[in-house]
Design a protein around this motif. Sequence first.
Motif, PDB file in Angstrom:
ATOM      1  N   ARG A 188     -53.771  -5.921 -74.496  1.00  0.00           N
ATOM      2  CA  ARG A 188     -54.491  -6.051 -73.228  1.00  0.00           C
ATOM      3  C   ARG A 188     -54.322  -4.771 -72.408  1.00  0.00           C
ATOM      4  O   ARG A 188     -53.267  -4.114 -72.475  1.00  0.00           O
TER       5      ARG A 188
ATOM      6  N   GLN B 137     -57.872  -4.003 -60.891  1.00  0.00           N
ATOM      7  CA  GLN B 137     -57.490  -5.248 -61.533  1.00  0.00           C
ATOM      8  C   GLN B 137     -58.139  -5.450 -62.896  1.00  0.00           C
ATOM      9  O   GLN B 137     -57.763  -6.362 -63.626  1.00  0.00           O
TER      10      GLN B 137
ATOM     11  N   GLU C  35     -57.170  -8.455 -65.980  1.00  0.00           N
ATOM     12  CA  GLU C  35     -58.009  -9.643 -65.941  1.00  0.00           C
ATOM     13  C   GLU C  35     -59.131  -9.540 -66.961  1.00  0.00           C
ATOM     14  O   GLU C  35     -59.486  -8.440 -67.403  1.00  0.00           O
ATOM     15  N   PRO C  36     -59.719 -10.675 -67.284  1.00  0.00           N
ATOM     16  CA  PRO C  36     -60.908 -10.633 -68.136  1.00  0.00           C
ATOM     17  C   PRO C  36     -62.002  -9.821 -67.443  1.00  0.00           C
ATOM     18  O   PRO C  36     -61.923  -9.540 -66.251  1.00  0.00           O
ATOM     19  N   PRO C  37     -63.040  -9.450 -68.162  1.00  0.00           N
ATOM     20  CA  PRO C  37     -64.075  -8.602 -67.586  1.00  0.00           C
ATOM     21  C   PRO C  37     -64.686  -9.217 -66.331  1.00  0.00           C
ATOM     22  O   PRO C  37     -64.952 -10.424 -66.288  1.00  0.00           O
ATOM     23  N   ALA C  38     -64.898  -8.368 -65.326  1.00  0.00           N
ATOM     24  CA  ALA C  38     -65.459  -8.854 -64.064  1.00  0.00           C
ATOM     25  C   ALA C  38     -66.979  -8.915 -64.155  1.00  0.00           C
ATOM     26  O   ALA C  38     -67.614  -8.056 -64.761  1.00  0.00           O
ATOM     27  N   PHE C  39     -67.538  -9.940 -63.519  1.00  0.00           N
ATOM     28  CA  PHE C  39     -68.985 -10.112 -63.464  1.00  0.00           C
ATOM     29  C   PHE C  39     -69.443  -9.733 -62.065  1.00  0.00           C
ATOM     30  O   PHE C  39     -69.184 -10.456 -61.107  1.00  0.00           O
ATOM     31  N   ASN C  40     -70.054  -8.585 -61.910  1.00  0.00           N
ATOM     32  CA  ASN C  40     -70.468  -8.136 -60.582  1.00  0.00           C
ATOM     33  C   ASN C  40     -71.692  -7.224 -60.667  1.00  0.00           C
ATOM     34  O   ASN C  40     -71.658  -6.078 -60.252  1.00  0.00           O
TER      35      ASN C  40
ATOM     36  N   VAL D 255     -64.436 -13.025 -65.033  1.00  0.00           N
ATOM     37  CA  VAL D 255     -64.053 -13.171 -63.632  1.00  0.00           C
ATOM     38  C   VAL D 255     -65.298 -12.918 -62.800  1.00  0.00           C
ATOM     39  O   VAL D 255     -65.884 -11.838 -62.859  1.00  0.00           O
TER      40      VAL D 255
ATOM     41  N   HIS E 289     -71.366 -14.180 -56.415  1.00  0.00           N
ATOM     42  CA  HIS E 289     -72.163 -14.470 -57.599  1.00  0.00           C
ATOM     43  C   HIS E 289     -71.991 -15.925 -58.016  1.00  0.00           C
ATOM     44  O   HIS E 289     -70.919 -16.503 -57.851  1.00  0.00           O
TER      45      HIS E 289
END
Lengths: 75, 1072
Positions: free
Chosen positions: A21, A42, A46-51, B47, B656
């Motif tokens: 990781r 971060q 953390e898992p991939p961010a959705f933005n 996330v 979102h």
Amino acid sequence: MRELLDSGLTYEMAARELGIRPGLAYMIATGRPADDDSAPAQDLFEPPAFNPTRNEKVIEWVRERARRDLGGAGR
Amino acid sequence: MSRRVPSPDDLPLIRQLRGKDKLGRGAAVKSARSEELRARTATADRVVKSVCPYCAVGCAQNIFVKDEKIVQIEGDPDAPHSRGRLCPKGSATKQLTTGTSREHHVLYRRPGATDWERLDLETAMDMIADRVVRDRRAGWEDEEDGDMLRRCMSIAALGGATLDNEENYLIKKLLTGLGIIQIENQARVCHSSTVVGLGTSFGRGASSTLPGDLQNSDLIVLEGSNMAEAHPVAYQWVVEAKARGATIVHVDPHFSRTSAMADHFVPLRAGTDIAFLGGIINHVLSTESDFREYVLAYTNASTIVGEAFDDAGVEGLFSGYDEESMSYDPESWQYDGAYVNAASGQRDQEGNVDRLQRSELGGPGGRGEIKRDETLQHPRCVWQILKRHYAAYTPEMVEAVCGVPQDVFATVCRLFVENSGRERTTSFVHGVGWTQHTIGSQYIRAASILQLLLGNMGRPGGGVMAMRGHASIQGSSDIPTLFDTLPGYIPMPHAHGHDGLDDFVQADSPARGYWGNMRDYVVSLLKAWWGEAATAENDYCFEYLPRLTGSHSTYDTTMAMVEGKVKGFFLFGQNPAVGSANTRMQRLGMSKLDWLVVRDFSLIESATWWQDGPEIESGEMRTEDLGTEVFFLPAAAHTEKDGTFTNTQRMLQWHHKAVDPVDDQRSDLWFAYHLGRKIRERLAGSEEEMDRPVLDLTWDYPTEGPHDEPLADAVLAEINGWDADGEMLSAYTELKADGSTSCGCWIYCGCYADGVNQTARRTPASEQNWTGGEWAWAWPANRRILYNRASADPSGRPWSERKKLVWWDEAEEKWVGHDTPDFEATKRPDYVPSEDARGPDALRGDDPFIMQADGRGWLFAPAGVADGPMPTHYEPQDSPVRNLLHRHQRDPARQLYEHEWNRYHPDPDEPGGEVFPYAATTYRLTEHFTAGGMSRWTPYLAELQPEFFVEVSPELAAERGLEHAGWAMIVSARGVVEARVMVTDRMTPLRVDGRVLHQIGMPYHWGPNGLARGDSMNELSSMALDPSSHIQEVKALTVDVRPGRRPRGAARTELVEEYRRRAGITAETGVG
């Protein structure tokens, strides 16, 4: 780890190379946990961010609205 | 899969003894089962970036999703404003959004039915659309006395502060298109006074700063705010300031965790803050401790006021008062020889137009030449008027009115003066403890005056920080689900015979400043709403806007409901049966409706009053007799939709969608869009004029997903605006009045610049400065500290190195600094406008308040505030103390409502005044949220704060025989409630006007539904409003307190009636 980072890879890329990781890669390299105040971001722990910040469907719709409502070319 | 052969090392003790970790401090003692455990955050698929849906701090959230289910919600550590923290409510959002308390299906109550029945969503939507079409037609008003109205008064809506901006936008657009004007939300009942107070003083009705900038303050005065409990995550910045050496002062009737962290706690009597602030103003003026260079350059201190102005004097009436209408004509408050419009507050009134019609004033823009006396000696200059006005606010008077000892008051005055000036700054933090009064707007004005005198506006560590309480309550003011404004604080037009766009713009836009470009903003809005139908030939459909004829606030609508004038009512995430003043009146109003639509998570009290409300129990109403049809439509949570919240620092943050809503749960965006679609289908082909506005609306939003959800992105793009080429606009300065630009809310222009959703920007705090300018987007133009031109002196140099923010760079020939300049970027500090300049061009290079008609901060407000150009002390509507400053006991212009269920208390020195001897105030708890709809159904939060309670001092407990943890009943002329008693020295008896006065405190979150149940404090409060903002007074009232539980059934009403008889209360009581 040091070699990978020195070769220009990011923590995320180095972690992928080693199959660990990104946060662990950061810890190995710096001796500090990836969620402390001085960590770069971060994304390391953390898992991939959705933005997403852009939506092509909306851009197309705007062009159509502009053409119809404002009489423009709607490029 | 083959099973692993067990090893002795699977046993932690063996592993510990065999390995290097002999003391068992690390992995050696981890069991095989623990070893296999993985944090939900680590195993999530993604996330999703989001924002907390509770208060207006807007803490950033990370939503962890696995297998399309939400598995965890945490604070986002990258966020500059919240730094990863969440309060108990924010920490409970996973339970709020994924728990079992939410309703999943539409519920329907037939007229006269005793229970709910299920209805499919499509049928419910069709039924609602049918009712809107039917009742709109029946309640249509075309004109009145020859004035065009084009409106529908038979349908109303309430709610929006917990909704996304995009949802509020569609609701306002649709309802306005339908001619509905009675559109209101929580912003009316929370911070409307802030909008008037700050807007008239500085030009914009929103917080001038951000909580994160409090860390730069040398003194923070929290008054009317329990920030540590109501906005705990933002309070970290106060603590940060304290750690850096700042002094913290908390002024409040009630000791709280905010007080516990303060250096000085100053208890004062509820409802007397203007006397307290007026005393400090007097101290600053009489000792000439003001920041004189700032005052002379940036305020209207030197401006000469017209000869017709008379101060309030002993009587307590400013010039222009009309006793019959209980209102002021503010014309005599204007400057000598000039007419200026207010940037906020009372606008587009009949008077504005008439004044302009008959005005013979010359000068720039035809609004007259403002006269000034820079020596401040002219008897009619603002400085001298202010000095005379506040001379009566002596320390002795402050002590007598507020109960604040003179030595404590002197300390506060000293702290203000010592911590203001070139090198130091002071900030004010306020919440609804200031706004919810019959004179709430003037509370904010008083603080604004003080900040201007001390030179604290527009500077780091200065300003007025309005702490707002709902995720998007700032947004629901900006894109208003409010009756009196259009998006961007453009006033709704009144019916006054001057109906054209030109008249409207002429009356409401000043000659100078950015409101001078109002036509650009209005035309672009009309193009956004009516698209190709809006042409120059038809005034861009300006006639489509329905007209106001006075106040149509939520309380006026309540009265209209009681009178049977309103047939249909929408509630969007709002619970007036608990949260509005005088909840009995709210329920009575709803009982007269033909139909009610409630959109919420759970069955709140406003959805079930017909079944189990207090009036059913008392026998005053019978379920079978109640003809109101009720539709309950379950709402989607913030995790189930895209959109923006605007937080308390004017920052739009995009959240979102993490997962789709299930069953009948839908967003309000979906509801507004599809309701509009269905209504338009029903009206299609209509030839009637009244239907043109709704049929011509631009209503073709793209949809997606299993529920045909409109794209919130598209709505935000419309709000931002575009040009004829379809290019997204990047600033409101690009708007045009010729119909070539479209923009749904001019102050939000730029939030979608370059086709990028700027509100979704999430640059970590560690990569930017303290203003957080690259996190999301703040209005206007991503400026984080407003009026920051004032952080530099008139020549453009910072007042001091320590307090520098933006400054003029001579080499670059532009304003530069740590924040986006709130000023024309290349306008030189020494710029002097030409005689014929208008709008922004007419502002000088040293006019920092760019929305104001004179470019200055207003110590004296010549327009915009309904009850006087300067704040003066009046007692609350119900007060245990006579007014020591004026003969008029109460604000003479306050707004009252006559109804037998809304009686007021006698004056304290009149017969019966002794029946309600105690002052009461109200507040919020950390663990609950407003009227409880998002907290009393949430098990974690309900368990943390399970019961309604009343805080009383040990002295009052002894006087009234109250026992800690026992029961007390609290009585007013409106109702009686019961609460658990908390005997505590957090409530301080005060010495006021020569006697000891007791105060009690009550949180207001409870109601009879949910997991944590109790009586609602608002059973006690009355509908008495501030005349400028139409906000109710619920922070200061009077009550009686006695031990024991309240009566049940009919005896409950009888007890209240007995009190009213004893106090001699009639329709005339308290209205003088």
